[in-house]
Design an enzyme around this catalytic site. Structure first.
Site, PDB file in Angstrom:
ATOM      1  N   GLY A  11      -0.964  11.594 -62.248  1.00 54.26           N
ATOM      2  CA  GLY A  11      -1.945  10.775 -63.284  1.00 54.26           C
ATOM      3  C   GLY A  11      -3.134  10.755 -62.294  1.00 54.26           C
ATOM      4  N   ASP A  12      -3.909   9.859 -63.073  1.00 56.61           N
ATOM      5  CA  ASP A  12      -5.515   9.310 -63.215  1.00 56.61           C
ATOM      6  C   ASP A  12      -5.954  10.278 -62.173  1.00 56.61           C
ATOM      7  OD1 ASP A  12      -4.754   6.915 -63.065  1.00 56.61           O
ATOM      8  OD2 ASP A  12      -3.669   6.386 -61.071  1.00 56.61           O
ATOM      9  N   GLU A  13      -6.212  11.948 -63.040  1.00 56.68           N
ATOM     10  CA  GLU A  13      -6.900  12.868 -62.355  1.00 56.68           C
ATOM     11  C   GLU A  13      -7.583  12.950 -62.441  1.00 56.68           C
ATOM     12  OE1 GLU A  13      -3.870  13.832 -63.724  1.00 56.68           O
ATOM     13  OE2 GLU A  13      -2.029  13.933 -62.767  1.00 56.68           O
ATOM     14  N   LYS A  15      -8.467  14.018 -66.243  1.00 55.92           N
ATOM     15  CA  LYS A  15      -8.305  14.138 -67.315  1.00 55.92           C
ATOM     16  C   LYS A  15      -9.133  14.172 -68.744  1.00 55.92           C
ATOM     17  CE  LYS A  15      -4.075  13.175 -68.010  1.00 55.92           C
ATOM     18  NZ  LYS A  15      -3.642  12.132 -66.187  1.00 55.92           N
ATOM     19  N   GLY A  39      -4.872   5.990 -68.911  1.00 53.46           N
ATOM     20  CA  GLY A  39      -6.387   5.236 -68.856  1.00 53.46           C
ATOM     21  C   GLY A  39      -7.654   6.440 -69.048  1.00 53.46           C
ATOM     22  N   HIS A  40      -7.975   6.970 -69.529  1.00 51.43           N
ATOM     23  CA  HIS A  40      -8.319   8.047 -69.687  1.00 51.43           C
ATOM     24  C   HIS A  40      -9.980   7.687 -69.858  1.00 51.43           C
ATOM     25  CE1 HIS A  40      -5.787  10.708 -71.611  1.00 51.43           C
ATOM     26  NE2 HIS A  40      -4.978  10.254 -70.114  1.00 51.43           N
ATOM     27  N   THR A  41     -10.922   7.860 -69.100  1.00 50.41           N
ATOM     28  CA  THR A  41     -12.900   6.993 -68.877  1.00 50.41           C
ATOM     29  C   THR A  41     -13.295   8.421 -69.087  1.00 50.41           C
ATOM     30  OG1 THR A  41     -11.691   6.066 -67.048  1.00 50.41           O
ATOM     31  CG2 THR A  41     -13.603   6.030 -67.753  1.00 50.41           C
ATOM     32  N   GLN A 225      -1.009  10.782 -67.603  1.00 47.87           N
ATOM     33  CA  GLN A 225      -0.298  10.982 -67.008  1.00 47.87           C
ATOM     34  C   GLN A 225       0.596  12.140 -65.950  1.00 47.87           C
ATOM     35  OE1 GLN A 225       2.167   8.888 -69.171  1.00 47.87           O
ATOM     36  NE2 GLN A 225       0.961   7.135 -68.807  1.00 47.87           N
ATOM     37  N   THR A 302      -6.196   1.218 -66.164  1.00 43.81           N
ATOM     38  CA  THR A 302      -4.761   0.174 -67.484  1.00 43.81           C
ATOM     39  C   THR A 302      -4.785  -1.077 -66.136  1.00 43.81           C
ATOM     40  OG1 THR A 302      -3.525   2.197 -68.016  1.00 43.81           O
ATOM     41  CG2 THR A 302      -3.071  -0.125 -68.769  1.00 43.81           C
ATOM     42  N   THR A 303      -4.141  -1.036 -64.409  1.00 44.96           N
ATOM     43  CA  THR A 303      -3.993  -2.163 -64.294  1.00 44.96           C
ATOM     44  C   THR A 303      -4.181  -2.643 -63.709  1.00 44.96           C
ATOM     45  OG1 THR A 303      -2.135  -0.827 -62.974  1.00 44.96           O
ATOM     46  CG2 THR A 303      -1.546  -2.077 -64.869  1.00 44.96           C
ATOM     47  N   GLY A 304      -6.186  -2.231 -62.896  1.00 44.59           N
ATOM     48  CA  GLY A 304      -6.592  -2.437 -61.551  1.00 44.59           C
ATOM     49  C   GLY A 304      -5.999  -2.426 -60.891  1.00 44.59           C
ATOM     50  N   ARG A 307      -5.202   2.067 -55.720  1.00 45.00           N
ATOM     51  CA  ARG A 307      -4.326   3.106 -55.877  1.00 45.00           C
ATOM     52  C   ARG A 307      -3.704   3.465 -54.533  1.00 45.00           C
ATOM     53  NH1 ARG A 307      -8.061   5.999 -60.418  1.00 45.00           N
ATOM     54  NH2 ARG A 307      -7.505   5.323 -62.290  1.00 45.00           N
ATOM     55  N   LYS A 333     -14.164  14.987 -58.860  1.00 44.75           N
ATOM     56  CA  LYS A 333     -13.729  13.836 -58.052  1.00 44.75           C
ATOM     57  C   LYS A 333     -14.064  14.439 -56.412  1.00 44.75           C
ATOM     58  CE  LYS A 333     -13.089   9.475 -59.078  1.00 44.75           C
ATOM     59  NZ  LYS A 333     -11.683   8.050 -58.690  1.00 44.75           N
TER      60      LYS A 333
HETATM   61  P1  IMP Z   1       5.592   3.128 -67.167  1.00 44.20           P
HETATM   62  O1  IMP Z   1       4.503   4.789 -67.116  1.00 44.20           O
HETATM   63  O2  IMP Z   1       4.446   1.802 -66.878  1.00 44.20           O
HETATM   64  O3  IMP Z   1       6.724   3.092 -66.859  1.00 44.20           O
HETATM   65  O4  IMP Z   1       5.002   2.871 -65.168  1.00 44.20           O
HETATM   66  C1  IMP Z   1       6.409   4.067 -64.686  1.00 44.20           C
HETATM   67  C2  IMP Z   1       5.209   4.793 -63.209  1.00 44.20           C
HETATM   68  O5  IMP Z   1       4.000   5.233 -63.672  1.00 44.20           O
HETATM   69  C3  IMP Z   1       4.748   3.622 -62.194  1.00 44.20           C
HETATM   70  O6  IMP Z   1       4.557   4.241 -61.301  1.00 44.20           O
HETATM   71  C4  IMP Z   1       3.359   3.960 -63.075  1.00 44.20           C
HETATM   72  O7  IMP Z   1       2.355   3.347 -61.842  1.00 44.20           O
HETATM   73  C5  IMP Z   1       3.027   5.400 -63.013  1.00 44.20           C
HETATM   74  N1  IMP Z   1       1.953   5.358 -64.030  1.00 44.20           N
HETATM   75  C6  IMP Z   1       2.400   5.286 -65.300  1.00 44.20           C
HETATM   76  N2  IMP Z   1       1.252   5.773 -66.390  1.00 44.20           N
HETATM   77  C7  IMP Z   1       0.438   6.198 -65.349  1.00 44.20           C
HETATM   78  C8  IMP Z   1      -0.707   6.419 -65.249  1.00 44.20           C
HETATM   79  O8  IMP Z   1      -1.465   6.749 -66.700  1.00 44.20           O
HETATM   80  N3  IMP Z   1      -1.911   7.094 -64.349  1.00 44.20           N
HETATM   81  C9  IMP Z   1      -1.260   6.826 -63.033  1.00 44.20           C
HETATM   82  N4  IMP Z   1       0.303   6.504 -62.380  1.00 44.20           N
HETATM   83  C10 IMP Z   1       0.733   5.889 -64.154  1.00 44.20           C
END
Ligand code: IMP
Length: 437
Positions: A11-13, A15, A39-41, A225, A302-304, A307, A333
């Site tokens: 995730g966070d690539e 997209k 969280g898509h930017t 993701q 999303t959560t700040g 990484r 990047k």
């Molecule tokens: P959940 O999807 O909130 O249940 O989280 C499960 C796992 O996926 C955790 O390690 C999160 O940090 C990770 N995760 C969920 N959504 C994302 C995303 O959009 N980007 C990166 N990691 C994610």
């Protein structure tokens, strides 16, 4: 023709920015799984637009759909829509459709997600706490609330009354959490209002996509993701609860998989991960990790949360290529790696006397995977203006105008992976994308 864009790592690539770029040639953009854990930017003229639920196509006013496999927190969605309105770009129903089958995240889902994580101590997954696991559990258990229920007050009342007492009991008696939830009546009052606001967007994404394909239109599937977080194929149990794999797109939208003819992965030029779980190429050197994290602004949209950061892992990308059938990769990047003296790429991993060229996801290997690196010379840290000059030179010339070692880094990945790299991004702005093919 359908093209799917999928995350090729954890995730966070990036997209969002790739979907935004490709959306210019599409008639329809369809988000197919996950929820507001994503969280898509998208950055347009210096303005950073953060999306959690809305497909990235809305930024360029393309009709965008939320398919059945997405889970929707209506509070978050309404906030996102309000933010667009406040920017002077309201989203009318002809620009957004929400499949009637999509499931809704209710307050108890988020409360249980947080309570469950809190009870796990060191074994916690590090979820985003947005209720993703519990809402997909409810969907599979057939106790979920769908978008069609949210927009119909009588059905919503019935569904809430059916499940609320059980969820409340789970919170009280299993997790010893009290007073976390509003009353069922308060939830009904709030959610029926949210339903009223969103009702105008209800659609059947399956029919719309089938019609668009029949009319020869370009459709873009937007995954959230990444493959390593896929519930089946990722580093289980440190995964999410949906299927980011491209085949999940067809299943979620409700269209035959043969119509998804191009599948492109998005990969960062290095690797990041949020939450717990294995990460073989994670940088052990704290100073180097700090430098990469700060340079790449690697904090969760999303959560700040900061990484975890590490070198590029081709075993991850090979797994992504096989599972998705990747026809190309967008490498994002690349500019962030400027200024590092040497760059490493993990080509294979070894464990228990065996070497794999793809990432073996068995839990027995989690803490034992040792990456085997190829080392390359780094490239200079160019200024924003210098990177901008590269793009202004146009398509092919743009790529060859990159610093020599940066080109070599990209070509090395292509050579080892045998998947074409279709674009390279060298900045967050729309125009900072160098197309190769
Ligand atoms: P959940 O999807 O909130 O249940 O989280 C499960 C796992 O996926 C955790 O390690 C999160 O940090 C990770 N995760 C969920 N959504 C994302 C995303 O959009 N980007 C990166 N990691 C994610």
């Amino acid at each position: 023709m359908i093209k799917a864009i999928v995350g090729a790592q954890w995730g966070d690539e990036g997209k969002g920015r790739i979907v935004d770029a490709l959306a210019q040639d599409a008639s329809l953009v369809v988000r197919y799984q996950g929820g507001n854990n994503a969280g898509h930017t998208v950055v347009v003229n210096g303005n950073s637009i953060k999306l959690h639920l809305l497909p990235s196509g809305v930024v360029s006013q393309k009709r965008s759909l939320i398919a059945s496999g997405v889970v929707i927190d209506p509070r978050v969605l309404v906030k996102e829509l309000d933010a667009f309105e406040a920017r002077g770009q309201p989203i009318p129903p002809h620009l957004l459709g929400i499949d009637f089958r999509a499931h809704v995240i209710m307050p108890w889902h988020a409360a249980i997600d947080i309570a469950k994580e809190g009870s796990k101590g060191n074994a916690k997954i590090g979820t985003t706490g947005r209720g993703i696991g519990p809402v997909y559990e409810a969907k599979a258990a057939r106790t979920g609330i769908r978008f069609e229920h949210l927009v119909n007050k009588a059905l919503l009342e019935k569904k809430i009354n059916d499940v609320y007492p059980i969820e409340q009991k789970i919170l009280n008696q299993v997790y010893d959490c009290h007073d976390l939830l509003p009353t069922a009546g308060q939830i009904l009052a709030e959610y029926s209002l949210l339903g009223e606001k969103l009702a105008k967007y209800e659609c059947d994404a399956s029919i719309e996509v089938a019609n668009a394909v029949a009319e020869g239109k370009n459709v873009l599937f937007e995954g959230a993701q990444g493959i390593m977080l896929d519930n089946n194929f990722g580093t289980y149990p440190f995964v999410t609860s949906s299927q980011p794999v491209a085949a999940g797109g067809a299943a979620s939208v409700g269209i035959g998989p043969q119509y998804v003819v191009q599948i492109e992965g998005v990969a960062k030029a290095y690797t990041t991960r949020v939450g717990s779980g294995p990460f073989p190429t994670e940088l052990p050197d704290k100073e180097l990790a700090h430098k990469l994290r700060e340079k790449g602004a690697e904090y969760g949209t999303t959560t700040g949360r900061p990484r975890r950061v590490g070198w590029l892992d081709l075993t991850v990308l090979r797994l992504a290529a096989r599972l998705n059938g990747l026809t190309g990769i967008h490498l994002t990047k690349l500019d962030v790696l400027g200024g590092f003296e040497n760059l490493k790429i993990a080509d294979t991993v070894s464990v228990d006397g065996k070497t794999f060229d793809y990432y073996p996801t068995h839990e027995k290997y989690f803490d034992k995977l040792a990456p085997n690196y190829v080392e390359l010379q780094g490239f200079p840290d160019l200024s924003a203006g210098e990177w901008a000059g590269v793009v202004l030179d146009g398509r092919e010339k743009g790529f060859s105008a990159l610093p020599r070692q940066a080109c070599e880094y990209v070509k090395k990945i292509e050579e080892l992976l045998k998947v074409p790299i279709v674009s390279v991004s060298i900045g967050a702005e729309r125009k900072q994308l160098v197309w190769r093919r």
